[in-house]
Design an enzyme around this catalytic site. Structure first.
Site, PDB file in Angstrom:
ATOM      1  N   GLY A  35      -3.947   4.184  75.186  1.00 59.52           N
ATOM      2  CA  GLY A  35      -3.217   4.497  76.024  1.00 59.52           C
ATOM      3  C   GLY A  35      -2.294   4.757  77.426  1.00 59.52           C
ATOM      4  O   GLY A  35      -2.909   6.786  77.326  1.00 59.52           O
ATOM      5  N   THR A  36      -1.776   4.719  78.355  1.00 63.68           N
ATOM      6  CA  THR A  36      -1.700   5.411  78.948  1.00 63.68           C
ATOM      7  C   THR A  36       0.090   5.318  79.668  1.00 63.68           C
ATOM      8  O   THR A  36       0.796   5.996  78.778  1.00 63.68           O
ATOM      9  CB  THR A  36      -2.149   5.246  80.550  1.00 63.68           C
ATOM     10  N   THR A  37       0.207   4.817  80.261  1.00 61.84           N
ATOM     11  CA  THR A  37       1.847   5.118  80.620  1.00 61.84           C
ATOM     12  C   THR A  37       3.481   4.201  80.119  1.00 61.84           C
ATOM     13  O   THR A  37       3.049   3.074  80.540  1.00 61.84           O
ATOM     14  CB  THR A  37       2.472   4.870  82.440  1.00 61.84           C
TER      15      THR A  37
END
Length: 264
Positions: A35-37
């Site tokens: 997962g990122t931001t």
């Protein structure tokens, strides 16, 4: 049985705890979806958290519609960045941990207590983190014990060792966090209304997606929009896709108009 479900699980079934499982012998970071931001910001009366919908695996998009922001309980939320599978499992365990405490003790754990318990869970995953399967969440909540005149909305960030740091005003984690934080620095200010702070978060995710390939921007074709939670005196509430879509459309329209004016 004590008030900690994690301690209980560690006694009766330790193999079910993410941090007690065998650590891979080689780095596994590029082989698992990440997962990122995630972004968060306070407003006058509470705090907001939002996250994009993209998960990546190396240079590939492994998912376009993953959910990275969850209600931890009625007064707090958690956003995940890092190894998605381990992170989601940690969130579920954390939700049970808070619910278990409330049932055993008959009261809600303090916001500082919630932040510290999450830090302990992250610390338990250190072995896997060293092999590229790190979980670095962002935690935010409404402080029911906040003194008069002090903002009840609070944000906590973490490192892979379980270090717990309270952030002031706004925060971001994940691959696009540098760009999101730069955006928030320009649009956030103390005392923002909930609506203004919500737009600020969506704009920060928009900016992060513009410069970070691992962050997904609003997708009107697939009807995929950032997940946003608002936490105030009424509790934690997830904004609807229609609400977020309207904000995203407004930002797009403003930027399109700005680009047209520059060309003219």
């Amino acid at each position: 049985m004590g008030s900690s479900f994690t301690d209980f699980l560690g006694t009766v079934a330790p193999d079910l705890l993410p941090g007690r499982r065998p650590v891979p012998a080689v780095p596994m970071g590029d082989m698992a979806p990440h997962g990122t931001t995630i972004v968060a910001a306070t407003f006058d009366g509470g705090v907001l958290m939002g996250g994009d919908r993209r998960a990546t695996m190396g240079n590939l998009i492994s998912s376009r519609d993953i959910e990275k922001v969850y209600a931890a309980d009625s007064w707090s939320v958690i956003g995940i960045a890092g190894a998605a599978g381990i992170a989601i499992e940690m969130v579920r365990l954390y939700q049970v941990e808070l619910e278990h405490y409330e049932k055993i003790e008959g009261m809600v754990l303090s916001l500082d207590g919630k932040a510290n318990r999450l830090a302990a869970m992250i610390r338990g995953n250190l072995g896997a983190a060293m092999q590229g399967l790190a979980v670095v969440p962002l935690f935010a909540g409404y402080d029911l014990d906040a003194a008069e005149g002090v903002s009840p909305g609070r944000i906590f960030s973490y490192d892979v060792t379980g270090g717990n740091y309270e952030e002031r005003g706004y925060a971001s984690v994940g691959s696009g966090s540098l760009f999101a934080r730069s955006s928030l620095k320009k649009t956030w200010r103390p005392g923002l209304s909930a609506d203004a702070a919500t737009r600020s978060l969506v704009e920060a995710l928009y900016d992060a997606a513009d410069d970070d390939s691992a962050t997904g921007g609003p997708d009107s074709v697939r009807r995929l929009y950032p997940i946003l939670y608002r936490i105030d005196a009424e509790g934690a509430v997830r904004l609807t896709d229609d609400e977020v879509a309207e904000i995203a459309a407004s930002i797009t329209a403003d930027r399109s108009a700005g680009a047209a004016n520059r060309e003219a």
